[in-house]
Design an enzyme around this catalytic site. Structure first.
Site, PDB file in Angstrom:
ATOM      1  N   ARG A  79      -2.923 -35.457 -16.709  1.00 13.43           N
ATOM      2  CA  ARG A  79      -1.494 -35.098 -17.175  1.00 13.43           C
ATOM      3  C   ARG A  79      -1.133 -33.867 -16.151  1.00 13.43           C
ATOM      4  O   ARG A  79      -1.635 -33.101 -15.689  1.00 13.43           O
ATOM      5  CB  ARG A  79      -1.323 -34.526 -18.705  1.00 13.43           C
ATOM      6  CG  ARG A  79      -2.404 -33.445 -19.103  1.00 13.43           C
ATOM      7  CD  ARG A  79      -2.330 -33.042 -20.465  1.00 13.43           C
ATOM      8  NE  ARG A  79      -3.281 -32.260 -20.893  1.00 13.43           N
ATOM      9  CZ  ARG A  79      -4.307 -32.481 -21.294  1.00 13.43           C
ATOM     10  NH1 ARG A  79      -4.764 -33.588 -21.641  1.00 13.43           N
ATOM     11  NH2 ARG A  79      -5.168 -31.541 -21.643  1.00 13.43           N
ATOM     12  N   SER A 135       0.921 -31.219 -17.425  1.00 14.96           N
ATOM     13  CA  SER A 135       0.874 -29.723 -18.116  1.00 14.96           C
ATOM     14  C   SER A 135       1.873 -29.181 -17.416  1.00 14.96           C
ATOM     15  O   SER A 135       1.938 -27.859 -17.469  1.00 14.96           O
ATOM     16  CB  SER A 135      -0.471 -29.324 -18.093  1.00 14.96           C
ATOM     17  OG  SER A 135      -1.581 -30.172 -18.476  1.00 14.96           O
ATOM     18  N   ASP A 188       0.796  -1.344  -0.065  1.00 21.25           N
ATOM     19  CA  ASP A 188       0.072  -0.009   0.048  1.00 21.25           C
ATOM     20  C   ASP A 188       0.915   1.201  -0.061  1.00 21.25           C
ATOM     21  O   ASP A 188       2.128   1.170   0.182  1.00 21.25           O
ATOM     22  CB  ASP A 188      -0.807   0.039   1.217  1.00 21.25           C
ATOM     23  CG  ASP A 188      -2.087   1.046   1.140  1.00 21.25           C
ATOM     24  OD1 ASP A 188      -2.498   1.312   0.065  1.00 21.25           O
ATOM     25  OD2 ASP A 188      -2.818   1.157   1.957  1.00 21.25           O
ATOM     26  N   ARG A 191       0.269   7.486  -2.689  1.00 18.81           N
ATOM     27  CA  ARG A 191       0.737   8.484  -1.903  1.00 18.81           C
ATOM     28  C   ARG A 191       2.402   8.773  -1.879  1.00 18.81           C
ATOM     29  O   ARG A 191       2.844   9.977  -1.966  1.00 18.81           O
ATOM     30  CB  ARG A 191       0.555   8.245  -0.392  1.00 18.81           C
ATOM     31  CG  ARG A 191      -0.801   8.697   0.111  1.00 18.81           C
ATOM     32  CD  ARG A 191      -1.346   8.061   1.130  1.00 18.81           C
ATOM     33  NE  ARG A 191      -1.513   6.484   0.900  1.00 18.81           N
ATOM     34  CZ  ARG A 191      -1.956   5.694   1.975  1.00 18.81           C
ATOM     35  NH1 ARG A 191      -2.148   6.258   3.287  1.00 18.81           N
ATOM     36  NH2 ARG A 191      -2.334   4.471   1.614  1.00 18.81           N
ATOM     37  N   TRP A 192       3.014   7.740  -2.094  1.00 23.45           N
ATOM     38  CA  TRP A 192       4.659   7.764  -2.340  1.00 23.45           C
ATOM     39  C   TRP A 192       4.883   8.700  -3.672  1.00 23.45           C
ATOM     40  O   TRP A 192       5.696   9.420  -3.399  1.00 23.45           O
ATOM     41  CB  TRP A 192       5.159   6.390  -2.638  1.00 23.45           C
ATOM     42  CG  TRP A 192       6.662   6.450  -2.829  1.00 23.45           C
ATOM     43  CD1 TRP A 192       7.749   6.279  -1.903  1.00 23.45           C
ATOM     44  CD2 TRP A 192       7.584   6.392  -4.192  1.00 23.45           C
ATOM     45  NE1 TRP A 192       8.814   6.283  -2.257  1.00 23.45           N
ATOM     46  CE2 TRP A 192       8.778   6.423  -3.653  1.00 23.45           C
ATOM     47  CE3 TRP A 192       7.081   6.472  -5.319  1.00 23.45           C
ATOM     48  CZ2 TRP A 192       9.652   6.650  -4.692  1.00 23.45           C
ATOM     49  CZ3 TRP A 192       7.940   6.723  -6.356  1.00 23.45           C
ATOM     50  CH2 TRP A 192       9.330   6.699  -6.018  1.00 23.45           C
ATOM     51  N   SER A 245      -6.817  -6.090  -5.033  1.00 19.91           N
ATOM     52  CA  SER A 245      -8.104  -6.483  -4.285  1.00 19.91           C
ATOM     53  C   SER A 245      -9.309  -6.640  -5.436  1.00 19.91           C
ATOM     54  O   SER A 245      -9.232  -6.139  -6.479  1.00 19.91           O
ATOM     55  CB  SER A 245      -8.369  -6.043  -3.148  1.00 19.91           C
ATOM     56  OG  SER A 245      -8.932  -4.488  -3.329  1.00 19.91           O
ATOM     57  N   ASN A 279     -10.169  -2.983  -5.950  1.00 17.41           N
ATOM     58  CA  ASN A 279      -9.291  -2.198  -6.950  1.00 17.41           C
ATOM     59  C   ASN A 279      -9.703  -2.514  -8.289  1.00 17.41           C
ATOM     60  O   ASN A 279      -9.249  -1.500  -9.017  1.00 17.41           O
ATOM     61  CB  ASN A 279      -7.722  -2.821  -6.826  1.00 17.41           C
ATOM     62  CG  ASN A 279      -7.155  -2.485  -5.197  1.00 17.41           C
ATOM     63  OD1 ASN A 279      -6.271  -3.322  -4.951  1.00 17.41           O
ATOM     64  ND2 ASN A 279      -7.585  -1.618  -4.737  1.00 17.41           N
ATOM     65  N   ASN A 283       1.567   3.207  -2.661  1.00 14.43           N
ATOM     66  CA  ASN A 283       2.056   3.575  -4.171  1.00 14.43           C
ATOM     67  C   ASN A 283       1.593   5.045  -4.407  1.00 14.43           C
ATOM     68  O   ASN A 283       2.441   5.862  -4.912  1.00 14.43           O
ATOM     69  CB  ASN A 283       1.775   2.473  -5.155  1.00 14.43           C
ATOM     70  CG  ASN A 283       2.234   1.263  -4.753  1.00 14.43           C
ATOM     71  OD1 ASN A 283       2.996   0.904  -3.877  1.00 14.43           O
ATOM     72  ND2 ASN A 283       1.873   0.135  -5.471  1.00 14.43           N
TER      73      ASN A 283
HETATM   74  C1  IPE Z   1      -1.095  -0.206  -3.485  1.00 10.46           C
HETATM   75  O1  IPE Z   1      -0.899   1.431  -3.342  1.00 10.46           O
HETATM   76  C2  IPE Z   1      -1.382  -0.550  -4.697  1.00 10.46           C
HETATM   77  C3  IPE Z   1      -2.690  -1.233  -4.750  1.00 10.46           C
HETATM   78  C4  IPE Z   1      -3.685  -1.348  -3.972  1.00 10.46           C
HETATM   79  C5  IPE Z   1      -3.024  -1.887  -6.153  1.00 10.46           C
HETATM   80  P1  IPE Z   1      -2.024   2.239  -3.435  1.00 10.46           P
HETATM   81  O2  IPE Z   1      -2.537   2.683  -4.874  1.00 10.46           O
HETATM   82  O3  IPE Z   1      -3.129   1.990  -2.845  1.00 10.46           O
HETATM   83  O4  IPE Z   1      -1.464   3.771  -2.950  1.00 10.46           O
HETATM   84  P2  IPE Z   1      -2.153   4.712  -1.845  1.00 10.46           P
HETATM   85  O5  IPE Z   1      -2.889   3.932  -0.875  1.00 10.46           O
HETATM   86  O6  IPE Z   1      -3.210   5.392  -2.962  1.00 10.46           O
HETATM   87  O7  IPE Z   1      -1.296   5.909  -1.462  1.00 10.46           O
HETATM   88  C1  IPE Z   2      -4.592  -1.997  -0.172  1.00 15.83           C
HETATM   89  O1  IPE Z   2      -5.414  -1.672  -1.026  1.00 15.83           O
HETATM   90  C2  IPE Z   2      -4.381  -3.453  -0.074  1.00 15.83           C
HETATM   91  C3  IPE Z   2      -4.060  -3.992  -1.804  1.00 15.83           C
HETATM   92  C4  IPE Z   2      -2.786  -3.728  -2.063  1.00 15.83           C
HETATM   93  C5  IPE Z   2      -4.918  -4.701  -2.377  1.00 15.83           C
HETATM   94  P1  IPE Z   2      -6.050  -0.284  -0.945  1.00 15.83           P
HETATM   95  O2  IPE Z   2      -5.205   0.821  -0.899  1.00 15.83           O
HETATM   96  O3  IPE Z   2      -7.089  -0.358  -2.287  1.00 15.83           O
HETATM   97  O4  IPE Z   2      -6.918  -0.353   0.272  1.00 15.83           O
HETATM   98  P2  IPE Z   2      -7.946   0.635   1.122  1.00 15.83           P
HETATM   99  O5  IPE Z   2      -8.636   1.427  -0.131  1.00 15.83           O
HETATM  100  O6  IPE Z   2      -6.878   1.765   1.386  1.00 15.83           O
HETATM  101  O7  IPE Z   2      -8.661   0.024   2.123  1.00 15.83           O
HETATM  102 MG    MG Z   3      -4.101   2.597  -0.638  1.00 17.71          MG
END
Ligand code: IPE
Ligand code: IPE
Ligand code: MG
Length: 156
Positions: free
Chosen positions: A140, A142, A15, A19-20, A60, A63, A17
């Site tokens: 089989r 595979s 999680d 915000r980073w 998820s 997502n 990504n």
């Molecule tokens: C995690 O980073 C990646 C996925 C959930 C696919 P986010 O995309 O959720 O990053 P934030 O939470 O917006 O920073």
């Molecule tokens: C964090 O996902 C978990 C995954 C990488 C699937 P999100 O960033 O989508 O979760 P929420 O929205 O903060 O709960």
């Molecule tokens: Mg997130």
């Protein structure tokens, strides 16, 4: 060596990504790219520490509701990092690595054993494969775990 407790199985929620990237004035896709790179590093760190199993939560059901281009970007990264497994490919990779080590003089060709191959398979840290179950009627492998299946029971 000092006695340390190493967890056997760690779950990681990937999680932050977006915000980073935002913090650096970059688009979200850059964050996902960085997250994927850190995913790979994390696997290596875990291996070095002796953690046997790491389960990553990378995407998820919820997502799928994100913008289509973001979902597509993440799927492309997954495709890049999680390469389709194949048993022959797994053994070929092990052979390639042993050839590299032999060419560099690290090991001698005569020193290559079944064990050296086994150590380079994805299942290296896992207990032996006891059973393969395949529903659907196909009888089989595979190209699934072809080395590891040598003494496994097959249930079709
Ligand atoms: C995690 O980073 C990646 C996925 C959930 C696919 P986010 O995309 O959720 O990053 P934030 O939470 O917006 O920073
Ligand atoms: C964090 O996902 C978990 C995954 C990488 C699937 P999100 O960033 O989508 O979760 P929420 O929205 O903060 O709960
Ligand atoms: Mg997130």
């Amino acid at each position: 060596m000092a006695e340390v407790n190493v967890p056997q199985h760690v779950g990681i929620i990937m999680d932050g990504n977006g915000r980073w990237a935002k913090k650096r004035g970059l688009p979200r896709s850059f964050g996902h790219k960085q997250g994927a790179a850190v995913f790979k590093k994390t696997i290596n760190w875990a291996r070095e520490l002796g953690v046997k199993c790491v389960t990553f939560y990378a995407f998820s059901t919820e997502n799928w509701k994100r913008p289509a281009d973001e979902v597509e970007g993440i799927m492309n990264l997954l495709r890049q990092y999680i390469k389709n497994y194949g048993g022959r490919d797994e053994i070929t990779r092990a052979a390639r690595e042993l050839a590299r080590e032999a060419a560099s003089g690290e090991i001698s060709p005569d020193g290559i054993t079944e064990d050296s191959i086994e150590k380079l398979l994805y299942t290296a840290e896992m207990p032996p494969l006891d059973m393969i179950i395949r529903p659907s009627g196909e009888q089989r492998l595979s190209n699934f775990l072809i080395w590891q299946a040598a003494y496994a029971e097959f249930v079709f």
